[in-house]
Design a protein around this motif. Structure first.
Motif, PDB file in Angstrom:
ATOM      1  N   LEU A  45       0.686   4.763 -41.358  1.00  9.60           N
ATOM      2  CA  LEU A  45       0.928   5.041 -39.944  1.00  9.60           C
ATOM      3  C   LEU A  45       0.271   6.359 -39.532  1.00  9.60           C
ATOM      4  O   LEU A  45       0.318   7.340 -40.279  1.00  9.60           O
ATOM      5  N   TYR A  95       1.128   0.440 -32.274  1.00 14.94           N
ATOM      6  CA  TYR A  95       2.531   0.377 -31.894  1.00 14.94           C
ATOM      7  C   TYR A  95       2.841   1.445 -30.853  1.00 14.94           C
ATOM      8  O   TYR A  95       2.361   2.582 -30.956  1.00 14.94           O
ATOM      9  N   ALA A 106      12.674  11.621 -33.848  1.00 13.01           N
ATOM     10  CA  ALA A 106      12.194  10.441 -34.566  1.00 13.01           C
ATOM     11  C   ALA A 106      12.067   9.269 -33.602  1.00 13.01           C
ATOM     12  O   ALA A 106      12.769   9.193 -32.588  1.00 13.01           O
ATOM     13  N   PHE A 107      11.183   8.336 -33.941  1.00 11.73           N
ATOM     14  CA  PHE A 107      10.992   7.134 -33.144  1.00 11.73           C
ATOM     15  C   PHE A 107      12.069   6.107 -33.502  1.00 11.73           C
ATOM     16  O   PHE A 107      12.018   5.501 -34.580  1.00 11.73           O
ATOM     17  N   TRP A 110      10.836   0.735 -31.383  1.00 10.58           N
ATOM     18  CA  TRP A 110       9.428   0.400 -31.571  1.00 10.58           C
ATOM     19  C   TRP A 110       9.087  -0.891 -30.836  1.00 10.58           C
ATOM     20  O   TRP A 110       9.908  -1.824 -30.776  1.00 10.58           O
ATOM     21  N   GLY A 111       7.875  -0.954 -30.305  1.00  9.82           N
ATOM     22  CA  GLY A 111       7.357  -2.210 -29.808  1.00  9.82           C
ATOM     23  C   GLY A 111       6.958  -3.098 -30.980  1.00  9.82           C
ATOM     24  O   GLY A 111       6.956  -2.668 -32.142  1.00  9.82           O
ATOM     25  N   GLN A 112       6.584  -4.324 -30.649  1.00  2.00           N
ATOM     26  CA  GLN A 112       6.262  -5.291 -31.697  1.00  2.00           C
ATOM     27  C   GLN A 112       4.834  -5.123 -32.232  1.00  2.00           C
ATOM     28  O   GLN A 112       4.490  -5.749 -33.236  1.00  2.00           O
TER      29      GLN A 112
ATOM     30  N   ALA B  35      12.049  12.440 -40.780  1.00  2.17           N
ATOM     31  CA  ALA B  35      12.578  11.071 -40.669  1.00  2.17           C
ATOM     32  C   ALA B  35      11.995  10.193 -41.762  1.00  2.17           C
ATOM     33  O   ALA B  35      10.947  10.488 -42.339  1.00  2.17           O
ATOM     34  N   TYR B  37      11.217   5.911 -42.437  1.00  2.00           N
ATOM     35  CA  TYR B  37      11.096   4.593 -41.842  1.00  2.00           C
ATOM     36  C   TYR B  37      10.871   3.565 -42.943  1.00  2.00           C
ATOM     37  O   TYR B  37      10.281   3.859 -43.981  1.00  2.00           O
ATOM     38  N   GLN B  39       9.122  -0.287 -43.457  1.00  3.28           N
ATOM     39  CA  GLN B  39       8.277  -1.298 -42.843  1.00  3.28           C
ATOM     40  C   GLN B  39       8.094  -2.471 -43.781  1.00  3.28           C
ATOM     41  O   GLN B  39       7.674  -2.307 -44.932  1.00  3.28           O
ATOM     42  N   GLN B  43       5.917  -6.608 -39.718  1.00  7.00           N
ATOM     43  CA  GLN B  43       6.936  -6.070 -38.810  1.00  7.00           C
ATOM     44  C   GLN B  43       6.609  -4.634 -38.423  1.00  7.00           C
ATOM     45  O   GLN B  43       5.887  -3.929 -39.130  1.00  7.00           O
ATOM     46  N   ALA B  44       7.178  -4.217 -37.302  1.00  6.97           N
ATOM     47  CA  ALA B  44       7.084  -2.819 -36.901  1.00  6.97           C
ATOM     48  C   ALA B  44       7.971  -1.972 -37.817  1.00  6.97           C
ATOM     49  O   ALA B  44       8.927  -2.479 -38.418  1.00  6.97           O
ATOM     50  N   PRO B  45       7.652  -0.707 -37.947  1.00  6.80           N
ATOM     51  CA  PRO B  45       8.541   0.173 -38.711  1.00  6.80           C
ATOM     52  C   PRO B  45       9.936   0.226 -38.092  1.00  6.80           C
ATOM     53  O   PRO B  45      10.105  -0.023 -36.902  1.00  6.80           O
ATOM     54  N   LEU B  47      13.412   2.782 -38.019  1.00  7.03           N
ATOM     55  CA  LEU B  47      13.958   4.093 -38.355  1.00  7.03           C
ATOM     56  C   LEU B  47      15.171   3.930 -39.257  1.00  7.03           C
ATOM     57  O   LEU B  47      16.104   3.198 -38.934  1.00  7.03           O
ATOM     58  N   TYR B  88       8.010   5.216 -45.203  1.00  8.15           N
ATOM     59  CA  TYR B  88       7.228   6.351 -44.734  1.00  8.15           C
ATOM     60  C   TYR B  88       8.158   7.489 -44.333  1.00  8.15           C
ATOM     61  O   TYR B  88       9.187   7.266 -43.700  1.00  8.15           O
ATOM     62  N   GLN B  90       8.182  11.089 -42.024  1.00  4.74           N
ATOM     63  CA  GLN B  90       7.498  11.645 -40.856  1.00  4.74           C
ATOM     64  C   GLN B  90       8.119  12.988 -40.500  1.00  4.74           C
ATOM     65  O   GLN B  90       9.341  13.138 -40.526  1.00  4.74           O
ATOM     66  N   PHE B  99       2.768  11.446 -40.447  1.00  6.27           N
ATOM     67  CA  PHE B  99       3.438  10.564 -41.403  1.00  6.27           C
ATOM     68  C   PHE B  99       2.888  10.797 -42.807  1.00  6.27           C
ATOM     69  O   PHE B  99       1.720  11.179 -42.970  1.00  6.27           O
ATOM     70  N   GLN B 101       1.826   8.974 -46.498  1.00  5.23           N
ATOM     71  CA  GLN B 101       0.969   7.808 -46.720  1.00  5.23           C
ATOM     72  C   GLN B 101       1.755   6.575 -47.148  1.00  5.23           C
ATOM     73  O   GLN B 101       1.201   5.477 -47.225  1.00  5.23           O
TER      74      GLN B 101
END
Lengths: 120, 108
Positions: A45, A95, A106-107, A110-112, B35, B37, B39, B43-45, B47, B88, B90, B99, B101
């Protein structure tokens, strides 16, 4: 329900322009920052930049400054990421994500994701 | 720009085992701004942990975060089948919010 819904996948040629979108719902769009994150195929990311739709305050990662433009239209609760001239190296999943509170958060939403493929 | 280095790159474990993931920062990061995450493929990550040790909404208590300064840890106390994924870290104390790696936790 708080959610971010992104526009669909895109296939473009090098040199073309593109604008992808991220629509927020279920919360006050102008009260939260929206960030963009890149994920190249098989890679990690990367934080690209972030915008506050309330006043369009925008911050970019030095790696992406000048390469993309982040904007928002608060009247339709939508943030955008755009390119004026795509390169093959822009091929990635993008994203949008909303920080919990301020830009320094922190995020948590999230979008898809929007897959962008740039190929001749 | 703060660089985050995660280790190991891949962790091969069995369900029920304990997973310990590391995230090291190139300079001190206030623990309020770290933070983790998760994944999964396609899919999206999601939190998991914010503020170094606070679990996000709906995250099971088998996930815990700790650390301060430049060294942070994500621990999964007992791996469930759904925990095999990439993780990940962040930091968001400075812009850009960089972030690590990633660490892949795979089934042994």
């Amino acid at each position: 329900e708080v959610q971010l819904v992104q526009s669909g996948a895109e296939v473009k040629k090098p040199g073309e322009s593109l604008k992808i979108s991220c629509k927020g719902s279920g919360y006050s769009f102008t009260s939260y920052w929206i960030g963009w994150v890149r994920q190249m195929p098989g890679k990690g990311l990367e934080w690209m930049g972030i915008i506050y739709p309330g006043d369009s305050d925008t911050r970019y990662s030095p790696s992406f400054q000048g390469q993309v433009t982040i904007s928002a239209d608060k009247s339709i609760s939508t943030a955008y990421l755009q390119w004026s001239s795509l390169k093959a190296s822009d091929t990635a999943m993008y994203y949008c994500a909303r920080p919990k509170n301020t830009a320094r958060s922190a995020f948590d939403i999230w979008g898809q994701g929007t897959m962008v493929t740039v190929s001749s | 720009e703060i660089v985050l280095t995660q280790s190991p790159g891949t962790l091969s474990l069995s369900p029920g085992e304990r997973a310990t993931l590391s995230c090291r920062a190139s300079q001190s990061v206030s623990s309020s701004y770290l933070a983790w995450y998760q994944q999964k493929p396609g899919q999206a990550p999601r939190l998991l942990i914010y503020g170094a040790s606070s679990r996000a909404t709906g995250i099971p208590d088998r996930f815990s975060g700790s650390g301060s300064g430049t060294d942070f840890t994500l621990t999964i106390s007992r791996l469930e089948p759904e925990d095999f994924a990439v993780y990940y870290c962040q930091q968001y104390v400075t812009s850009p919010g960089t972030f690590g790696q990633g660490t892949k936790v795979e089934i042994k």
